[in-house]
Write a protein that holds these residues in place. Sequence first.
Motif, PDB file in Angstrom:
ATOM      1  N   ASP A  23       0.832  -1.213   0.000  1.00  0.00           N
ATOM      2  CA  ASP A  23       0.000   0.000   0.000  1.00  0.00           C
ATOM      3  C   ASP A  23       0.865   1.261   0.000  1.00  0.00           C
ATOM      4  N   VAL A  24       1.942   1.263   0.807  1.00  0.00           N
ATOM      5  CA  VAL A  24       2.858   2.407   0.835  1.00  0.00           C
ATOM      6  C   VAL A  24       3.546   2.544  -0.525  1.00  0.00           C
ATOM      7  N   TRP A  25       4.022   1.437  -1.073  1.00  0.00           N
ATOM      8  CA  TRP A  25       4.717   1.462  -2.362  1.00  0.00           C
ATOM      9  C   TRP A  25       3.808   2.062  -3.436  1.00  0.00           C
ATOM     10  N   LEU A  26       2.577   1.578  -3.513  1.00  0.00           N
ATOM     11  CA  LEU A  26       1.636   2.060  -4.541  1.00  0.00           C
ATOM     12  C   LEU A  26       1.291   3.533  -4.340  1.00  0.00           C
ATOM     13  N   ALA A  27       0.991   3.937  -3.108  1.00  0.00           N
ATOM     14  CA  ALA A  27       0.628   5.339  -2.852  1.00  0.00           C
ATOM     15  C   ALA A  27       1.799   6.262  -3.166  1.00  0.00           C
ATOM     16  N   SER A  28       2.994   5.858  -2.760  1.00  0.00           N
ATOM     17  CA  SER A  28       4.175   6.680  -2.994  1.00  0.00           C
ATOM     18  C   SER A  28       4.506   6.776  -4.477  1.00  0.00           C
ATOM     19  N   ALA A  31       2.063   9.107  -6.180  1.00  0.00           N
ATOM     20  CA  ALA A  31       2.216  10.513  -5.792  1.00  0.00           C
ATOM     21  C   ALA A  31       3.507  11.110  -6.347  1.00  0.00           C
ATOM     22  N   ALA A  32       4.589  10.347  -6.311  1.00  0.00           N
ATOM     23  CA  ALA A  32       5.895  10.880  -6.707  1.00  0.00           C
ATOM     24  C   ALA A  32       6.141  10.811  -8.203  1.00  0.00           C
ATOM     25  N   LEU A  33       5.469   9.892  -8.874  1.00  0.00           N
ATOM     26  CA  LEU A  33       5.762   9.635 -10.285  1.00  0.00           C
ATOM     27  C   LEU A  33       4.501   9.645 -11.139  1.00  0.00           C
ATOM     28  N   PRO A  34       3.758  10.735 -11.111  1.00  0.00           N
ATOM     29  CA  PRO A  34       2.474  10.742 -11.829  1.00  0.00           C
ATOM     30  C   PRO A  34       2.608  10.580 -13.343  1.00  0.00           C
ATOM     31  N   PRO A  86       2.988   9.261   1.187  1.00  0.00           N
ATOM     32  CA  PRO A  86       3.084  10.696   0.892  1.00  0.00           C
ATOM     33  C   PRO A  86       2.930  11.605   2.113  1.00  0.00           C
ATOM     34  N   ASP A  87       2.114  11.219   3.077  1.00  0.00           N
ATOM     35  CA  ASP A  87       1.929  12.034   4.283  1.00  0.00           C
ATOM     36  C   ASP A  87       3.174  12.079   5.168  1.00  0.00           C
TER      37      ASP A  87
END
Length: 162
Positions: A23-28, A31-34, A86-87
Motif C-alpha cells: 500500500d505504501v509502495w503504490l501510494a508513494s 504521488a511521486a511519479l504521476p 506521501p503524508d
Amino acid sequence: MVRPPGGPILRRATARDARGVADVWLASFRAALPTVRLVHTDDEVRDWIARTVVAEYETWVAEAGDEVVGMMALHDDWIEQLYLHPDWRGRGLGAQFLTLARNRRPDGLQLWAFQVNGPARRFYERHGFVARESTDGARNAEHEPDVRYEWRPASSGDGAAG
C-alpha cells in the motif's frame, strides 16, 4: 527494532507486513511519479511485494501506531526500494532509512532512481549519493530513463563519501 526519537519504529518486515508495504509502495509511486506508467496491476504489485520484496530481501518498515508508513528493501549492496507514504515525506523518515542502510551496508550502497523524480534525486544527492550512470530506461520495466547512484564511505578514497 529502532525507535527514532518521536518518530515511527523502524523494524524488519514480516510476512504480515506485505499488504501495508504494498500500500505504501503504490501510494508513494503514484504521488511521486504521476507521469510514469505503472506497468503492473495493484494485485501484481502486492504479489511481488509479498513473494519477493518481503520474503527475499532485507526489508524494513517504518511503523506509526499499527500502520506501515514507509519501507526500504536492501539486497546485497543495493537499496532496491525506498518508499514513504506521501503524508510522511519531508519528516526525516527517508534520512532515518538511509542511516539504517549505511549501518547495515557500511562498505557502500547503490540504487536506481528515475530521472524524472527530481525530489528523490535531490534527496539522495543531499545525502552523499553520487550519480554514476544514466540510462534511457531500456532495462527497466517502465522503460523510463533512470540514474544509478552510489554512496561509499569517506575511507574508500574515491570521492563519493556521504
